[in-house]
Write a protein that holds these residues in place. Sequence first.
Motif, PDB file in Angstrom:
ATOM      1  N   GLY A 114       0.809  -1.221   0.000  1.00  0.00           N
ATOM      2  CA  GLY A 114       0.000   0.000   0.000  1.00  0.00           C
ATOM      3  C   GLY A 114       0.839   1.265   0.000  1.00  0.00           C
ATOM      4  N   ARG A 132      -5.689   2.545   1.706  1.00  0.00           N
ATOM      5  CA  ARG A 132      -5.029   2.566   0.393  1.00  0.00           C
ATOM      6  C   ARG A 132      -5.173   1.225  -0.313  1.00  0.00           C
ATOM      7  N   ARG A 167      -7.932  -0.476  -3.995  1.00  0.00           N
ATOM      8  CA  ARG A 167      -7.177  -0.635  -5.241  1.00  0.00           C
ATOM      9  C   ARG A 167      -7.918  -1.471  -6.283  1.00  0.00           C
ATOM     10  N   HIS A 196      -7.147   3.583  -7.962  1.00  0.00           N
ATOM     11  CA  HIS A 196      -7.644   3.555  -6.583  1.00  0.00           C
ATOM     12  C   HIS A 196      -8.961   4.327  -6.537  1.00  0.00           C
ATOM     13  N   PHE A 250      -7.859   7.717  -4.485  1.00  0.00           N
ATOM     14  CA  PHE A 250      -6.625   8.451  -4.796  1.00  0.00           C
ATOM     15  C   PHE A 250      -6.256   8.480  -6.273  1.00  0.00           C
TER      16      PHE A 250
END
Length: 218
Positions: free
Chosen positions: A10, A123, A127, A138, A141
């Motif tokens: 991550g 994180r 994904r 992601h 993000f």
Amino acid sequence: MIVILLGPPGAGKGTQAQTLAKTRGIVQLSTGDMLRAAVKAGTDVGRQADTIMKSGGLVSDEIVIRIISDRIQEPDCAKGFLLDGFPRTLPQAVGLDKLLEQQGKTLDVVVEMKVDDTALIERITGRFTCAKCGTGYHDTFKPTKAKDTCDSCGSHEFTRRADDNAETVKSRLMAYYRETAPLIGYYFAKGKLKSIDGMAQIDEVERQLNTVLDAAAA
Ligand code: AMP
């Protein structure tokens, strides 16, 4: 040049390695990707690795060292490569030293991506990857620019890794701190370690990485 990206699951190793492969033309070698391919292909190695990977443990040093040994002898690695997810234990690091020595090659730099543990689970669990070209995304993000469409190849099919769930992530983090974190001291003692802030925005991490790689190449 020969580069190792070091950091917990991550930390962004895969994301940055994919970008560096594109922008600097360095071959990305991810033992995780290679093992997943072996699992999918149903090879002997894949069968041995499958259960271990599902549990978040580490595949044996012998297997991963053999995979890397074979791979770095291929012609596309002649000018260098970037290791993402290898080495993960001290015996793997020692094994890599031996392989490089045998081939008259030198490790240029090990980049430690420093991250805050609490951010890792979020994180990892967000994904996903394009099923066709492998580009990583992601939910929060790094979403795709157009909904459900890969920025790179336009495909609409995505996959999520079976081991990217909160439970397995805890085991993977424990394996990191127990087996992999000691490599930070190993490479520091060799004068190869550089650390960057893996908590920064993806572009900023990329900028820091390029600065480190430029300095190592100079
Ligand atoms: P990754 O894609 O790097 O997160 O790796 C996924 C899984 O593959 C890990 O949780 C391990 O089970 C296995 N794996 C990948 N690289 C290694 C390695 N260098 N040593 C042992 N196991 C590995």
